[in-house]
Structures are given as C-alpha cells and as structure tokens.
Write an enzyme that holds these catalytic residues in place. Structure first.
Site, PDB file in Angstrom:
ATOM      1  N   ASN A  19       0.951  -1.316  -0.070  1.00 29.68           N
ATOM      2  CA  ASN A  19       0.039  -0.268   0.150  1.00 29.68           C
ATOM      3  C   ASN A  19       0.629   1.204   0.303  1.00 29.68           C
ATOM      4  O   ASN A  19       2.554   1.180   0.122  1.00 29.68           O
ATOM      5  CB  ASN A  19      -1.428  -0.263   1.249  1.00 29.68           C
ATOM      6  CG  ASN A  19      -0.192   0.100   2.546  1.00 29.68           C
ATOM      7  OD1 ASN A  19       0.898   0.461   3.002  1.00 29.68           O
ATOM      8  ND2 ASN A  19      -0.092  -1.376   3.228  1.00 29.68           N
ATOM      9  N   ARG A  20       0.506   2.231  -0.229  1.00 28.26           N
ATOM     10  CA  ARG A  20       0.855   4.168  -0.208  1.00 28.26           C
ATOM     11  C   ARG A  20       1.668   4.378   1.351  1.00 28.26           C
ATOM     12  O   ARG A  20       2.002   4.764   1.176  1.00 28.26           O
ATOM     13  CB  ARG A  20       0.714   4.605  -0.952  1.00 28.26           C
ATOM     14  CG  ARG A  20      -0.611   4.439  -2.532  1.00 28.26           C
ATOM     15  CD  ARG A  20      -1.036   5.676  -2.640  1.00 28.26           C
ATOM     16  NE  ARG A  20      -1.936   5.028  -4.350  1.00 28.26           N
ATOM     17  CZ  ARG A  20      -1.210   4.929  -5.178  1.00 28.26           C
ATOM     18  NH1 ARG A  20       0.014   4.953  -5.364  1.00 28.26           N
ATOM     19  NH2 ARG A  20      -1.564   4.518  -6.143  1.00 28.26           N
TER      20      ARG A  20
END
Ligand code: CTP
Length: 217
Positions: A19-20
């Site tokens: 994920n970011r």
C-alpha cells in the site's frame, strides 16, 4: 511502541501486495516520543529512519511478522501508537518460484490477515497499555473512526482523511482528528508530520494513568 509503514504480503519471490504508506508518520511519532523523553521501540515495515539514540528498530515485512513483534514489545510498553498500514488480505499461496507471464488471466486468491489491534484483547498486559489506533478513511470519517475505536477496544483513535490532497499517506504533512469513547478530543490542522506527532504524543502521555507516569518519572 510505534508501528510504521505498510506491510508487504508476498506473491512470489519478487512480488508483493502493498500500500502507499511511507512510514513517515510513524517515524515522526518515534522522534516526538524521544523528544518527550521516552524510550521507543519502532516496529516498521518501511525503510528504517536514520539511527537515533533512544529508538530501537525492528524491521518486519508482513502483517503476521508485525503481529509477533507487537505482541513481544507489548510486554514492556506503556503506550502503543499503531500508525502502520497493515494489509487486510494476503495471497493464500506464495509461489516458490517467480510466476511466469502467459496470455491467460491470472487470479490471486486472497485470505484475511490477522487484525493486530483486535488480537491484543487477549494479551496479558492489554489493560496496562494505552492503545492508540489510526483510522485511514475516505468517507463517513467520524462514524467509521468511532466504530473502529469500539471494535478494536482502543483508548484513542487518530482519524486521517486519506482521500484529501497533500496530507496523509506518503505526504510530508498530515491533519488529524482524535477521538476517545466520548467523541472528538483533539484536532490538528495541516502541519508537518513531526508537529502532528508532538501533539499526539502529548495527548497520549497526558492520558497515561497517573500511577504509570509516576513509575516512569
Ligand atoms: N490494523 C491492525 N491490523 C490489521 C489492520 C489494521 O492492527 N490487520 C490497525 C491499523 O494499524 C490502524 C487501525 O487498525 O491503527 C485501523 O486501520 P485501518 O486500515 O483504518 O482499518 P481496518 O481495520 O483495516 O478497516 P478498513 O480497512 O475496513 O477501514
């Protein structure tokens, strides 16, 4: 104890689901804790920050590894700041060899990972640790955060509008709203993550039971 970064769930030896999350908020919290005089155990799935006196770093990759590290560190923590973005799903099977490209579609079968905060309900030191969760939301922000606080048995939850531009995941700034069981207790407008970290650490420290604060003085 501070957790940071986004866990990575392997697909094969060279690929993962991620994920970011950059780990910046967790690193800022660790720095703010040191400023406040704490000893910090930083459990991170992001690249570790430069070595800092007072911060001991445990590097992890997956949700399961982070859970083991968090359970161990809870044995001697007073506050848990759970800023990590933990994967909610992982591939059911991890391929032993690199998956080869073909003309066919590829379907990955995903199974839920463990919810680390929920799992702490049965940790023997659960009631002696102030538990602070983070809620990454894009809609129904306050209602979702309040529901997460109750479901995960937390003392505080830090609401992050991850849909807003310029703040949150990967950014240098953040803006947060903090809730306890009775509602909103703190709002911090857009500021550098270290400043947000300082405000959160001050709030968490003030909520440590007085007896624990005296122990540590
Ligand atoms: N968290 C956790 N274990 C997980 C997922 C999340 O301990 N498997 C923690 C996060 O570190 C954070 C809090 O729970 O402190 C809320 O995370 P968030 O991603 O906002 O919520 P989820 O429980 O994953 O719910 P959803 O993704 O449906 O919003």
């Amino acid at each position: 104890m501070v957790t940071a970064g986004g866990t990575r769930e392997p697909i094969d030896p060279v690929r993962f689901l991620g994920n970011r999350s950059s780990g910046k908020m967790g690193n800022a919290l660790a720095a703010a804790c040191v400023e406040a005089g704490a000893e910090v155990e930083l459990i991170t799935a992001a690249p570790p920050p430069p070595a800092t006196a007072g911060v001991s770093v445990t590097q992890v990759e997956t949700a399961a590894e982070m859970q083991r590290a968090v359970w161990r560190a809870l044995d001697h923590a007073d506050i848990l700041l759970m800023a990590a973005a933990v994967a909610d799903y992982r591939p059911r099977r991890v391929a032993e060899h690199k998956l080869k490209k073909s003309a066919d579609e590829l379907t990955l079968e995903l199974v839920p990972t463990v919810d680390i905060l929920e799992s702490l309900r049965v940790h023997p030191r659960r009631t002696r640790v102030l538990l602070v969760g983070f809620a990454a939301e894009t809609d129904d922000l306050l209602a979702n955060a309040a529901e997460k606080l109750r479901r995960k048995g937390l003392d505080l939850i830090v609401l992050n509008d991850v849909g807003a531009p310029g703040i949150g995941m990967g950014a240098d700034d953040n803006a947060v709203t903090v809730l306890d069981r009775d509602g909103v207790v703190l709002t911090v407008g857009r500021s550098p993550k270290l400043e947000v970290g300082r405000r959160l650490v001050a709030l968490a420290a003030a909520r440590l039971p007085a007896a624990r604060r005296a122990d540590r003085a």
